[in-house]
Design a protein around this motif. Sequence first.
Motif, PDB file in Angstrom:
ATOM      1  N   GLU A  49      36.375-100.543  -7.606  1.00  0.00           N
ATOM      2  CA  GLU A  49      37.799-100.234  -7.518  1.00  0.00           C
ATOM      3  C   GLU A  49      38.510-100.604  -8.816  1.00  0.00           C
ATOM      4  N   ASN A  53      40.548 -98.065 -11.206  1.00  0.00           N
ATOM      5  CA  ASN A  53      41.939 -98.289 -11.592  1.00  0.00           C
ATOM      6  C   ASN A  53      42.097 -98.351 -13.110  1.00  0.00           C
ATOM      7  N   ILE A 174      45.769-104.785 -14.317  1.00  0.00           N
ATOM      8  CA  ILE A 174      45.038-103.775 -13.547  1.00  0.00           C
ATOM      9  C   ILE A 174      44.160-104.532 -12.560  1.00  0.00           C
ATOM     10  N   SER A 176      41.778-105.011  -8.770  1.00  0.00           N
ATOM     11  CA  SER A 176      40.670-104.408  -8.019  1.00  0.00           C
ATOM     12  C   SER A 176      41.110-104.015  -6.626  1.00  0.00           C
ATOM     13  N   ALA A 178      43.009-101.266  -4.064  1.00  0.00           N
ATOM     14  CA  ALA A 178      43.321 -99.845  -3.964  1.00  0.00           C
ATOM     15  C   ALA A 178      44.804 -99.620  -3.705  1.00  0.00           C
ATOM     16  N   ALA A 181      47.238-101.034  -7.538  1.00  0.00           N
ATOM     17  CA  ALA A 181      46.343-100.910  -8.682  1.00  0.00           C
ATOM     18  C   ALA A 181      46.881-101.599  -9.927  1.00  0.00           C
ATOM     19  N   GLN A 182      48.204-101.638 -10.061  1.00  0.00           N
ATOM     20  CA  GLN A 182      48.815-102.220 -11.248  1.00  0.00           C
ATOM     21  C   GLN A 182      49.955-103.147 -10.854  1.00  0.00           C
TER      22      GLN A 182
END
Length: 218
Positions: A49, A53, A174, A176, A178, A181-182
């Motif tokens: 993930e 990302n 960033i 891991s 879902a 993501a940021q």
Amino acid sequence: MFLFFIFFCEKKCIEQHLFSMIFDNLFRLCSCRNEMHHSDEDYLLHEQELNRNLSNANVQRVQVKGDGNCLFYALAQGLIYEMKKDANYFGRQLQTFGLSADLPLTSFAKRLRQICVEQWKLNEDFYSQFLSTENISFTKELRRFSKTGVSDSILGDVVPLTIANTFNIDILIITSLANLAQIEVKPSQQSSSTYRKVIYLAYNQYDLGHYDAAYHRN
């Protein structure tokens, strides 16, 4: 440990307690990572993930060692890179804090930890609020966190904000995850400047978590 942290964004602010309901230990610093983790299915899922990302954000990860100082190593990598790119302004700005682009990475990271402790002491009223719901002494946490390699500390949660505030930069993490993501970390006091340096971090949240350095692909 729950995370009590404020992200100061241009359009919205996620309040401390709301964020703590969403994530547990998001910004805990890495501990020494055992090699067996690399065969763990959950770890690999987080890696997948995170890589997804990173790719979506057009960001390249640069791995750093996990010895309790990984967040500072990752920040050091990004700051050194920006200091070399902008030696006349940003480089000189950070030199006033005792930082040099010529320092070894470990020495640069050690100085960043010291800077965080210094800023917490100077701005105790602001930073101590992140311990306000915990039965923990701010002074004792300062002493603990001043030691190289200490990672299990609530104050570690506010390192990104402290660095953003101190150097007037943005930090883009960033993750891991879902569903997030940021994460943008911006200075709590917005300056009149329309442009700030951006330091990128890659964060694998598995287990105790691990930070790597990251750079935007130009």
